[in-house]
Design an enzyme around this catalytic site. Structure first.
Site, PDB file in Angstrom:
ATOM      1  N   LYS A 186      -4.378 -26.751 -13.492  1.00  0.00           N
ATOM      2  CA  LYS A 186      -3.584 -25.604 -13.956  1.00  0.00           C
ATOM      3  C   LYS A 186      -2.383 -25.365 -13.041  1.00  0.00           C
ATOM      4  CE  LYS A 186      -4.648 -21.504 -12.479  1.00  0.00           C
ATOM      5  NZ  LYS A 186      -4.056 -20.321 -11.911  1.00  0.00           N
ATOM      6  N   ASN A 187      -2.611 -25.416 -11.734  1.00  0.00           N
ATOM      7  CA  ASN A 187      -1.535 -25.055 -10.814  1.00  0.00           C
ATOM      8  C   ASN A 187      -0.478 -26.149 -10.657  1.00  0.00           C
ATOM      9  OD1 ASN A 187      -2.617 -22.557 -10.561  1.00  0.00           O
ATOM     10  ND2 ASN A 187      -3.579 -22.912  -8.567  1.00  0.00           N
ATOM     11  N   ARG A 244       1.092 -15.335 -12.769  1.00  0.00           N
ATOM     12  CA  ARG A 244       1.844 -15.635 -11.566  1.00  0.00           C
ATOM     13  C   ARG A 244       2.835 -16.772 -11.834  1.00  0.00           C
ATOM     14  NH1 ARG A 244       2.818 -12.679  -7.429  1.00  0.00           N
ATOM     15  NH2 ARG A 244       3.550 -13.903  -5.686  1.00  0.00           N
ATOM     16  N   CYS A 298      -3.568 -12.897 -10.266  1.00  0.00           N
ATOM     17  CA  CYS A 298      -4.774 -12.285  -9.713  1.00  0.00           C
ATOM     18  C   CYS A 298      -4.417 -11.354  -8.566  1.00  0.00           C
ATOM     19  CB  CYS A 298      -5.719 -13.370  -9.214  1.00  0.00           C
ATOM     20  SG  CYS A 298      -6.532 -14.237 -10.557  1.00  0.00           S
ATOM     21  N   ARG A 351       1.187 -10.715  -2.179  1.00  0.00           N
ATOM     22  CA  ARG A 351       1.889 -11.813  -2.845  1.00  0.00           C
ATOM     23  C   ARG A 351       3.407 -11.569  -2.976  1.00  0.00           C
ATOM     24  NH1 ARG A 351      -2.013 -14.282  -7.404  1.00  0.00           N
ATOM     25  NH2 ARG A 351      -1.051 -16.188  -6.673  1.00  0.00           N
ATOM     26  N   PRO A 352       4.093 -11.406  -1.841  1.00  0.00           N
ATOM     27  CA  PRO A 352       5.549 -11.212  -1.899  1.00  0.00           C
ATOM     28  C   PRO A 352       6.264 -12.492  -2.344  1.00  0.00           C
ATOM     29  CG  PRO A 352       4.832 -11.514   0.382  1.00  0.00           C
ATOM     30  CD  PRO A 352       3.586 -11.477  -0.457  1.00  0.00           C
ATOM     31  N   ILE A 353       7.539 -12.361  -2.742  1.00  0.00           N
ATOM     32  CA  ILE A 353       8.298 -13.570  -3.108  1.00  0.00           C
ATOM     33  C   ILE A 353       9.563 -13.700  -2.240  1.00  0.00           C
ATOM     34  CG2 ILE A 353       7.391 -13.780  -5.469  1.00  0.00           C
ATOM     35  CD1 ILE A 353      10.116 -12.621  -6.441  1.00  0.00           C
ATOM     36  N   ASP A 354       9.501 -13.141  -1.039  1.00  0.00           N
ATOM     37  CA  ASP A 354      10.670 -13.179  -0.154  1.00  0.00           C
ATOM     38  C   ASP A 354      11.112 -14.611   0.176  1.00  0.00           C
ATOM     39  OD1 ASP A 354       8.060 -12.888   1.276  1.00  0.00           O
ATOM     40  OD2 ASP A 354       9.295 -13.409   2.998  1.00  0.00           O
ATOM     41  N   GLN A 355      10.158 -15.545   0.280  1.00  0.00           N
ATOM     42  CA  GLN A 355      10.544 -16.919   0.638  1.00  0.00           C
ATOM     43  C   GLN A 355      11.239 -17.627  -0.539  1.00  0.00           C
ATOM     44  OE1 GLN A 355      10.235 -18.124   3.901  1.00  0.00           O
ATOM     45  NE2 GLN A 355       9.757 -15.946   4.080  1.00  0.00           N
ATOM     46  N   ASP A 383      -8.475 -21.132  -2.701  1.00  0.00           N
ATOM     47  CA  ASP A 383      -9.038 -21.069  -4.058  1.00  0.00           C
ATOM     48  C   ASP A 383     -10.494 -21.526  -4.114  1.00  0.00           C
ATOM     49  OD1 ASP A 383      -6.671 -20.086  -5.009  1.00  0.00           O
ATOM     50  OD2 ASP A 383      -5.991 -21.958  -5.891  1.00  0.00           O
ATOM     51  N   ILE A 419      -5.108 -16.830   4.024  1.00  0.00           N
ATOM     52  CA  ILE A 419      -3.933 -16.919   3.131  1.00  0.00           C
ATOM     53  C   ILE A 419      -3.690 -15.592   2.398  1.00  0.00           C
ATOM     54  CG2 ILE A 419      -2.845 -18.224   1.256  1.00  0.00           C
ATOM     55  CD1 ILE A 419      -3.535 -20.100   3.532  1.00  0.00           C
ATOM     56  N   ARG A 421      -8.569 -17.739 -17.476  1.00  0.00           N
ATOM     57  CA  ARG A 421      -7.195 -18.043 -17.067  1.00  0.00           C
ATOM     58  C   ARG A 421      -7.084 -19.461 -16.552  1.00  0.00           C
ATOM     59  NH1 ARG A 421      -4.540 -13.027 -14.019  1.00  0.00           N
ATOM     60  NH2 ARG A 421      -2.827 -14.474 -14.126  1.00  0.00           N
TER      61      ARG A 421
HETATM   62  C1  EPZ Z   1      -0.514 -20.569  -5.479  1.00  0.00           C
HETATM   63  O1  EPZ Z   1      -0.166 -19.189  -5.382  1.00  0.00           O
HETATM   64  C2  EPZ Z   1      -1.597 -20.638  -6.519  1.00  0.00           C
HETATM   65  N1  EPZ Z   1      -1.090 -20.092  -7.776  1.00  0.00           N
HETATM   66  C3  EPZ Z   1      -2.815 -19.856  -6.062  1.00  0.00           C
HETATM   67  O2  EPZ Z   1      -3.854 -20.086  -6.997  1.00  0.00           O
HETATM   68  C4  EPZ Z   1      -3.264 -20.378  -4.697  1.00  0.00           C
HETATM   69  O3  EPZ Z   1      -4.310 -19.551  -4.223  1.00  0.00           O
HETATM   70  C5  EPZ Z   1      -2.106 -20.363  -3.713  1.00  0.00           C
HETATM   71  O4  EPZ Z   1      -0.976 -21.088  -4.250  1.00  0.00           O
HETATM   72  C6  EPZ Z   1      -2.448 -20.984  -2.361  1.00  0.00           C
HETATM   73  O5  EPZ Z   1      -2.825 -22.321  -2.537  1.00  0.00           O
HETATM   74  C7  EPZ Z   1      -0.395 -20.844  -8.599  1.00  0.00           C
HETATM   75  O6  EPZ Z   1      -0.173 -22.029  -8.350  1.00  0.00           O
HETATM   76  C8  EPZ Z   1       0.072 -20.218  -9.867  1.00  0.00           C
HETATM   77  P1  EPZ Z   1       1.617 -19.138  -1.884  1.00  0.00           P
HETATM   78  P2  EPZ Z   1       1.173 -18.746  -4.660  1.00  0.00           P
HETATM   79  O7  EPZ Z   1       3.036 -18.824  -2.179  1.00  0.00           O
HETATM   80  O8  EPZ Z   1       2.209 -19.802  -4.913  1.00  0.00           O
HETATM   81  C9  EPZ Z   1       2.604 -15.768   1.396  1.00  0.00           C
HETATM   82  C10 EPZ Z   1      -5.509 -19.523  -8.539  1.00  0.00           C
HETATM   83  O9  EPZ Z   1      -6.607 -18.941  -8.456  1.00  0.00           O
HETATM   84  N2  EPZ Z   1       3.959 -15.719   0.807  1.00  0.00           N
HETATM   85  O10 EPZ Z   1       1.288 -20.521  -1.395  1.00  0.00           O
HETATM   86  O11 EPZ Z   1       1.454 -17.367  -5.062  1.00  0.00           O
HETATM   87  C11 EPZ Z   1       1.523 -15.246   0.452  1.00  0.00           C
HETATM   88  O12 EPZ Z   1       1.425 -13.860   0.495  1.00  0.00           O
HETATM   89  C12 EPZ Z   1      -4.326 -18.980  -7.790  1.00  0.00           C
HETATM   90  O13 EPZ Z   1      -5.320 -20.536  -9.226  1.00  0.00           O
HETATM   91  C13 EPZ Z   1       4.919 -14.928   1.411  1.00  0.00           C
HETATM   92  O14 EPZ Z   1       4.684 -14.256   2.416  1.00  0.00           O
HETATM   93  O15 EPZ Z   1       0.714 -18.806  -3.150  1.00  0.00           O
HETATM   94  C14 EPZ Z   1       0.312 -15.977   0.967  1.00  0.00           C
HETATM   95  O16 EPZ Z   1      -0.176 -15.295   2.102  1.00  0.00           O
HETATM   96  C15 EPZ Z   1      -4.654 -17.735  -7.037  1.00  0.00           C
HETATM   97  N3  EPZ Z   1       6.166 -14.909   0.839  1.00  0.00           N
HETATM   98  C16 EPZ Z   1       0.864 -17.322   1.424  1.00  0.00           C
HETATM   99  O17 EPZ Z   1       2.274 -17.127   1.601  1.00  0.00           O
HETATM  100  C17 EPZ Z   1       6.482 -15.636  -0.259  1.00  0.00           C
HETATM  101  O18 EPZ Z   1       7.636 -15.569  -0.704  1.00  0.00           O
HETATM  102  C18 EPZ Z   1       0.643 -18.467   0.468  1.00  0.00           C
HETATM  103  O19 EPZ Z   1       1.077 -18.084  -0.841  1.00  0.00           O
HETATM  104  C19 EPZ Z   1       5.493 -16.427  -0.852  1.00  0.00           C
HETATM  105  C20 EPZ Z   1       4.226 -16.448  -0.298  1.00  0.00           C
END
Ligand code: EPZ
Length: 436
Positions: A22-23, A93, A117, A122-126, A306, A328, A398
């Site tokens: 899925k991801n 997401r 979820c 889950r910020p998107i600042d990066q 996950d 995480i 999902r």
């Molecule tokens: C992806 O989420 C997956 N979702 C998640 O799977 C998975 O748990 C996660 O990666 C980690 O492997 C999808 O692929 C749709 P991240 P994502 O950006 O991309 C922080 C599932 O159950 N962060 O790697 O949202 C964040 O808060 C889902 O299938 C920032 O600070 O995860 C976290 O602590 C749940 N700023 C860490 O980074 C940002 O701009 C990793 O998040 C982005 C992230």
């Protein structure tokens, strides 16, 4: 109310085939609209997050054909610059990948803020930092939309402050048709990042380094059509591996890439399971009570967040005290309350769960708090004595295709029911199966 009814106690046994990830499918489907030519994508899992994203790309003009359950043919030629906003977009997401793909294609994207979820802030600042580095102006506008636009995107050198799957993928998509070269440092190395890059390269992109923490992108003018098959789902496979262990079963999981499962395999061996690998399958055998261990979630190739609920369910049945550290997402232990209803002895302190193994769980009425925890609680119910009712299964749907059906094929007593009458029939059938 729609829920799963489970009668626990049957060790899972047999063979099960894993579907597409899925991801990986979410960003690949989002990236498919960047080409003006048809793109065929195979091995797409039939789960509700994917259907929501397909709905979103159709709404902005992509032509989508669906010749069979796991194949989509997408043509992004007529994709408009319209805002992307609908109920389904807000729920998932993965819709944030449309910011990267539309910005890359049209140099403008307006997308409703992502849902998904509730496992942390889950910020998107990066993501935003990366888009800005490429020259985009990014702002929030009412009603909760992200708008990113640029006259021209220009390659840049971007250092990520945190390792983020989503931000790495989004920046790759925005940079793939930018002018010049982009370097992403401290990039995520997850298999689905590599899959997205392989997909884009098959469309004519020039990206190197995926799977390492430095990704180099040489901008190209356009992307052409392709045919591509999504990698197997590492987390679905892992969920079945841990379900086999928790039920003291013997399950062969086929259609996998064992390399992607190495850290899961290592933990299962550490606690006392037998794990046998072949080129594209893993067999997990557990015929005794397992031992405790400690685990900390980390970006790939570390132990995946996950899979954190799934290993906790197993450790809850193991001998001794285990410590599970979630590094995480800050809110990923909500299922522990549900698990204690089943007799687990576990408490949460900050970002760790301290789990004292018990000799067995008992069935209970429980709620899935999110996708992975929901699947993990089903595993607990399968290992428990007696009946469980599991609610809020829309979370599980999902990301897991045919979850009850696949478990039933391994001998589990589980059914999705929608009324008291259906529940009564399912329970009768379970009793018959056990007696018979
Ligand atoms: C992806 O989420 C997956 N979702 C998640 O799977 C998975 O748990 C996660 O990666 C980690 O492997 C999808 O692929 C749709 P991240 P994502 O950006 O991309 C922080 C599932 O159950 N962060 O790697 O949202 C964040 O808060 C889902 O299938 C920032 O600070 O995860 C976290 O602590 C749940 N700023 C860490 O980074 C940002 O701009 C990793 O998040 C982005 C992230």
């Amino acid at each position: 109310m729609e829920h799963y009814v489970v009668k626990g106690g049957n060790p899972l046994s047999g063979e099960i085939e894993i579907g597409g990830a899925k991801n990986a499918a979410l960003p690949i489907l989002a990236a498919s609209i960047m080409s003006d030519k048809p793109v065929t994508i195979e091995n797409v899992p039939d789960v509700s997050d994917i259907r929501a994203l397909i709905g979103a790309i159709e709404e902005i003009g992509a032509s989508v054909q669906h010749p069979d359950r796991h194949t989509y043919v997408i043509n992004g030629e007529n994709v408009r610059r319209d805002p992307v906003d609908s109920e389904s977009v807000r729920k998932i997401r993965g819709s944030y990948y449309l910011i990267g793909s539309l910005l890359g294609k049209h140099k403008v994207a307006e997308v409703a803020l992502p849902g998904g979820c509730n496992i942390g802030l889950r910020p998107i600042d990066q993501h935003i930092k990366g888009f800005r580095a490429l020259g985009a102006d990014v702002r929030m506008i009412p009603p909760g939309h992200v708008i990113a636009e640029a006259d021209e995107l220009i390659g840049s050198h971007i250092y990520m402050d945190v390792v983020s799957v989503g931000a790495t993928i989004n920046i790759i998509m925005a940079a793939v048709m930018a002018k010049g070269n982009t370097i992403i440092e401290n990039a995520a190395k997850e298999p689905h990042v590599v899959d997205l890059v392989n997909f884009l390269n098959s469309m004519g992109a020039r990206i190197r380094g995926a799977g390492t923490d430095v990704i180099r992108i040489r901008g190209v003018e356009r992307l052409h059509g392709t045919e591509y098959s999504i990698i197997p789902d590492q987390i679905e496979a892992g969920t079945f591996m841990f379900a086999a262990a928790a039920t003291k079963g013997d399950v062969t999981i086929t259609g996998v890439i064992p390399k992607h499962l190495e850290c899961l395999t290592a933990k299962l061996i550490e606690v006392g399971c037998e794990v046998m690998e072949s080129d594209d399958s893993v067999r997990v055998v557990a015929n005794k009570r397992l031992e405790h261990t400690n685990v900390k979630t980390l970006p790939y190739p570390g132990f995946p967040t996950d899979m954190q609920p799934q290993i906790s369910i197993l450790l809850g049945l193991s001998r001794g005290t285990s410590i599970v550290t979630e590094s995480i997402f800050e809110n990923r232990f909500k299922y522990i309350d549900e698990l204690t209803k089943m007799g687990a002895s576990a408490r949460v302190e900050g970002n760790t769960a301290i789990i004292e193994g018990v000799s067995g769980y008992t069935g209970a009425n429980i709620k899935a708090p999110d996708l992975r925890a929901g699947a993990a609680l089903v595993t607990a119910a399968l290992a428990a004595n007696g009946y469980s009712d599991i609610y809020d299964i829309h979370y599980i749907e999902r990301g897991y295709e045919d979850f009850p059906e696949k478990l039933r094929a391994l001998g589990a007593c589980i059914a999705k029911v929608n009324s008291a009458e259906e529940e009564r029939r399912a329970v009768n059938e379970f009793n018959f199966r056990v007696v018979g």
